[in-house]
Design a protein around this motif. Structure first.
Motif, PDB file in Angstrom:
ATOM      1  N   MET A 123      -5.292  35.144 -17.543  1.00 33.18           N
ATOM      2  CA  MET A 123      -4.262  35.594 -18.487  1.00 33.18           C
ATOM      3  C   MET A 123      -2.873  35.132 -18.058  1.00 33.18           C
ATOM      4  O   MET A 123      -1.944  35.146 -18.857  1.00 33.18           O
ATOM      5  CB  MET A 123      -4.311  37.110 -18.652  1.00 33.18           C
ATOM      6  N   LYS A 124      -2.745  34.675 -16.812  1.00 39.94           N
ATOM      7  CA  LYS A 124      -1.455  34.200 -16.294  1.00 39.94           C
ATOM      8  C   LYS A 124      -1.333  32.680 -16.369  1.00 39.94           C
ATOM      9  O   LYS A 124      -0.355  32.117 -15.918  1.00 39.94           O
ATOM     10  CB  LYS A 124      -1.276  34.668 -14.852  1.00 39.94           C
ATOM     11  N   HIS A 125      -2.318  31.997 -16.926  1.00 35.92           N
ATOM     12  CA  HIS A 125      -2.343  30.536 -16.984  1.00 35.92           C
ATOM     13  C   HIS A 125      -1.997  30.038 -18.376  1.00 35.92           C
ATOM     14  O   HIS A 125      -1.886  30.810 -19.319  1.00 35.92           O
ATOM     15  CB  HIS A 125      -3.736  30.019 -16.592  1.00 35.92           C
ATOM     16  N   GLN A 126      -1.890  28.704 -18.491  1.00 35.96           N
ATOM     17  CA  GLN A 126      -1.687  28.086 -19.800  1.00 35.96           C
ATOM     18  C   GLN A 126      -3.028  28.032 -20.508  1.00 35.96           C
ATOM     19  O   GLN A 126      -3.862  27.178 -20.233  1.00 35.96           O
ATOM     20  CB  GLN A 126      -1.129  26.675 -19.655  1.00 35.96           C
ATOM     21  N   GLY A 127      -3.221  28.950 -21.388  1.00 33.39           N
ATOM     22  CA  GLY A 127      -4.476  29.050 -22.109  1.00 33.39           C
ATOM     23  C   GLY A 127      -4.559  30.427 -22.734  1.00 33.39           C
ATOM     24  O   GLY A 127      -3.569  31.170 -22.784  1.00 33.39           O
ATOM     25  N   THR A 128      -5.749  30.762 -23.203  1.00 39.07           N
ATOM     26  CA  THR A 128      -5.938  32.061 -23.834  1.00 39.07           C
ATOM     27  C   THR A 128      -7.319  32.609 -23.503  1.00 39.07           C
ATOM     28  O   THR A 128      -8.296  31.851 -23.464  1.00 39.07           O
ATOM     29  CB  THR A 128      -5.741  31.967 -25.367  1.00 39.07           C
ATOM     30  N   VAL A 129      -7.372  33.877 -23.253  1.00 42.18           N
ATOM     31  CA  VAL A 129      -8.638  34.592 -23.118  1.00 42.18           C
ATOM     32  C   VAL A 129      -8.861  35.272 -24.464  1.00 42.18           C
ATOM     33  O   VAL A 129      -8.001  36.005 -24.952  1.00 42.18           O
ATOM     34  CB  VAL A 129      -8.590  35.641 -21.982  1.00 42.18           C
ATOM     35  N   ARG A 130     -10.003  34.996 -25.079  1.00 43.06           N
ATOM     36  CA  ARG A 130     -10.315  35.536 -26.407  1.00 43.06           C
ATOM     37  C   ARG A 130     -11.521  36.468 -26.256  1.00 43.06           C
ATOM     38  O   ARG A 130     -12.502  36.122 -25.597  1.00 43.06           O
ATOM     39  CB  ARG A 130     -10.658  34.412 -27.382  1.00 43.06           C
ATOM     40  N   THR A 131     -11.446  37.629 -26.874  1.00 44.04           N
ATOM     41  CA  THR A 131     -12.556  38.579 -26.821  1.00 44.04           C
ATOM     42  C   THR A 131     -13.101  38.801 -28.219  1.00 44.04           C
ATOM     43  O   THR A 131     -12.364  38.775 -29.201  1.00 44.04           O
ATOM     44  CB  THR A 131     -12.121  39.926 -26.218  1.00 44.04           C
ATOM     45  N   ALA A 132     -14.414  39.014 -28.292  1.00 46.98           N
ATOM     46  CA  ALA A 132     -15.102  39.307 -29.548  1.00 46.98           C
ATOM     47  C   ALA A 132     -15.536  40.765 -29.524  1.00 46.98           C
ATOM     48  O   ALA A 132     -16.067  41.241 -28.517  1.00 46.98           O
ATOM     49  CB  ALA A 132     -16.310  38.390 -29.715  1.00 46.98           C
ATOM     50  N   TRP A 133     -15.307  41.422 -30.637  1.00 47.69           N
ATOM     51  CA  TRP A 133     -15.576  42.857 -30.746  1.00 47.69           C
ATOM     52  C   TRP A 133     -16.395  43.144 -31.996  1.00 47.69           C
ATOM     53  O   TRP A 133     -16.159  42.558 -33.047  1.00 47.69           O
ATOM     54  CB  TRP A 133     -14.271  43.632 -30.829  1.00 47.69           C
ATOM     55  N   GLU A 134     -17.348  44.046 -31.870  1.00 45.31           N
ATOM     56  CA  GLU A 134     -18.029  44.606 -33.028  1.00 45.31           C
ATOM     57  C   GLU A 134     -17.646  46.083 -33.039  1.00 45.31           C
ATOM     58  O   GLU A 134     -18.096  46.853 -32.185  1.00 45.31           O
ATOM     59  CB  GLU A 134     -19.536  44.420 -32.924  1.00 45.31           C
ATOM     60  N   GLY A 135     -16.749  46.428 -33.951  1.00 47.85           N
ATOM     61  CA  GLY A 135     -16.169  47.763 -33.911  1.00 47.85           C
ATOM     62  C   GLY A 135     -15.360  47.901 -32.634  1.00 47.85           C
ATOM     63  O   GLY A 135     -14.506  47.069 -32.345  1.00 47.85           O
ATOM     64  N   MET A 170     -17.487  41.298 -36.999  1.00 46.05           N
ATOM     65  CA  MET A 170     -16.985  40.949 -35.681  1.00 46.05           C
ATOM     66  C   MET A 170     -15.547  40.491 -35.817  1.00 46.05           C
ATOM     67  O   MET A 170     -15.189  39.811 -36.777  1.00 46.05           O
ATOM     68  CB  MET A 170     -17.823  39.843 -35.061  1.00 46.05           C
ATOM     69  N   LYS A 171     -14.768  40.854 -34.844  1.00 47.60           N
ATOM     70  CA  LYS A 171     -13.378  40.412 -34.794  1.00 47.60           C
ATOM     71  C   LYS A 171     -13.144  39.718 -33.454  1.00 47.60           C
ATOM     72  O   LYS A 171     -13.557  40.220 -32.401  1.00 47.60           O
ATOM     73  CB  LYS A 171     -12.448  41.620 -34.934  1.00 47.60           C
ATOM     74  N   ILE A 172     -12.480  38.562 -33.508  1.00 45.89           N
ATOM     75  CA  ILE A 172     -12.115  37.845 -32.284  1.00 45.89           C
ATOM     76  C   ILE A 172     -10.606  37.847 -32.198  1.00 45.89           C
ATOM     77  O   ILE A 172      -9.921  37.569 -33.191  1.00 45.89           O
ATOM     78  CB  ILE A 172     -12.650  36.400 -32.304  1.00 45.89           C
ATOM     79  N   ARG A 173     -10.107  38.161 -31.013  1.00 40.09           N
ATOM     80  CA  ARG A 173      -8.659  38.230 -30.852  1.00 40.09           C
ATOM     81  C   ARG A 173      -8.267  37.904 -29.418  1.00 40.09           C
ATOM     82  O   ARG A 173      -9.117  37.903 -28.525  1.00 40.09           O
ATOM     83  CB  ARG A 173      -8.145  39.608 -31.230  1.00 40.09           C
ATOM     84  N   PRO A 174      -6.953  37.618 -29.224  1.00 39.20           N
ATOM     85  CA  PRO A 174      -6.482  37.414 -27.849  1.00 39.20           C
ATOM     86  C   PRO A 174      -6.698  38.693 -27.032  1.00 39.20           C
ATOM     87  O   PRO A 174      -6.536  39.801 -27.541  1.00 39.20           O
ATOM     88  CB  PRO A 174      -4.991  37.115 -28.007  1.00 39.20           C
ATOM     89  N   THR A 175      -7.051  38.515 -25.798  1.00 42.18           N
ATOM     90  CA  THR A 175      -7.283  39.646 -24.903  1.00 42.18           C
ATOM     91  C   THR A 175      -5.956  40.220 -24.435  1.00 42.18           C
ATOM     92  O   THR A 175      -5.020  39.485 -24.120  1.00 42.18           O
ATOM     93  CB  THR A 175      -8.106  39.184 -23.696  1.00 42.18           C
ATOM     94  N   THR A 176      -5.887  41.532 -24.385  1.00 43.96           N
ATOM     95  CA  THR A 176      -4.701  42.219 -23.875  1.00 43.96           C
ATOM     96  C   THR A 176      -5.031  42.819 -22.515  1.00 43.96           C
ATOM     97  O   THR A 176      -6.201  42.933 -22.126  1.00 43.96           O
ATOM     98  CB  THR A 176      -4.273  43.347 -24.828  1.00 43.96           C
ATOM     99  N   LEU A 177      -3.994  43.223 -21.809  1.00 43.00           N
ATOM    100  CA  LEU A 177      -4.219  43.893 -20.522  1.00 43.00           C
ATOM    101  C   LEU A 177      -5.040  45.169 -20.719  1.00 43.00           C
ATOM    102  O   LEU A 177      -5.843  45.528 -19.864  1.00 43.00           O
ATOM    103  CB  LEU A 177      -2.888  44.204 -19.846  1.00 43.00           C
ATOM    104  N   GLU A 178      -4.843  45.833 -21.854  1.00 39.70           N
ATOM    105  CA  GLU A 178      -5.604  47.047 -22.141  1.00 39.70           C
ATOM    106  C   GLU A 178      -7.103  46.754 -22.271  1.00 39.70           C
ATOM    107  O   GLU A 178      -7.942  47.612 -22.021  1.00 39.70           O
ATOM    108  CB  GLU A 178      -5.093  47.725 -23.413  1.00 39.70           C
ATOM    109  N   ASP A 179      -7.447  45.523 -22.685  1.00 45.74           N
ATOM    110  CA  ASP A 179      -8.855  45.142 -22.823  1.00 45.74           C
ATOM    111  C   ASP A 179      -9.548  44.957 -21.475  1.00 45.74           C
ATOM    112  O   ASP A 179     -10.777  44.931 -21.415  1.00 45.74           O
ATOM    113  CB  ASP A 179      -8.974  43.825 -23.604  1.00 45.74           C
ATOM    114  N   MET A 180      -8.788  44.805 -20.415  1.00 43.13           N
ATOM    115  CA  MET A 180      -9.381  44.540 -19.105  1.00 43.13           C
ATOM    116  C   MET A 180     -10.314  45.661 -18.660  1.00 43.13           C
ATOM    117  O   MET A 180     -11.322  45.401 -18.002  1.00 43.13           O
ATOM    118  CB  MET A 180      -8.287  44.318 -18.055  1.00 43.13           C
ATOM    119  N   LEU A 181     -10.020  46.901 -19.035  1.00 39.86           N
ATOM    120  CA  LEU A 181     -10.906  48.007 -18.667  1.00 39.86           C
ATOM    121  C   LEU A 181     -12.265  47.832 -19.333  1.00 39.86           C
ATOM    122  O   LEU A 181     -13.308  47.967 -18.685  1.00 39.86           O
ATOM    123  CB  LEU A 181     -10.286  49.353 -19.051  1.00 39.86           C
TER     124      LEU A 181
END
Length: 166
Positions: free
Chosen positions: A30-42, A1-12
């Protein structure tokens, strides 16, 4: 599993997996003071969390947990629950520089979500002594509008000792 900051491309992917209404919350954050983090398996999205270091909306939280980052909307895809991904997302949040500098991380839990209470307690979080918090819930409607309704939650927090922050 990989966790990373969310990008606009991840929104889809967020919209496809979680639904447009739920994904709208993370897109706005994503426009606020903070971070959206997404977890991915592959290439598969398995979870998402928003961590903010903006001052809390609730006066009691600002007064009793000043400067403490807050977890909002930790979500693991239903078919991926019970495999440790929620805990991994929380550990990732705990290691964010802003959280480490604050020395504490907090989360609000819906009053009727006993499973979440157990989850946070297993991770070492404890319910605060100040009782239930009056807050609001954002409801994203299918037509794209946002409804804000009164809500209540329980607050759980974890203080990190200096050894864990070194």
């Amino acid at each position: 599993m990989k966790i990373r900051p969310t990008t606009l491309e991840d929104m889809l992917a967020l919209s496809d997996v979680l639904g447009g209404e739920r994904a709208a919350f993370y897109r706005r954050r994503m426009k606020h003071q903070g971070t959206v983090r997404t977890a991915w398996e592959g290439n598969d999205l398995v979870g998402v969390v928003y961590v903010t270091w903006e001052p809390a909306l609730e006066a009691s939280v600002r007064e009793n947990l000043p400067g403490v980052p807050l977890v909002h909307k930790l979500h693991v895809v239903p078919q991926c629950r019970g495999r440790g991904w929620g805990a991994e997302l929380v550990r990732d949040a705990e290691n964010l520089e802003e959280v480490q500098l604050a020395g504490t991380l907090a989360a609000g839990v819906d009053l009727d979500n006993e499973a979440a209470v157990g989850f946070w307690e297993r991770l070492g979080y404890r319910e605060w002594e100040y009782g239930v918090v009056e807050t609001v819930k954002e409801l994203d409607k299918p037509d794209g509008t946002l409804e804000i309704v009164p809500d209540k939650c329980r607050i759980f927090s974890k203080v990190f000792d200096s050894a864990s922050r070194a």
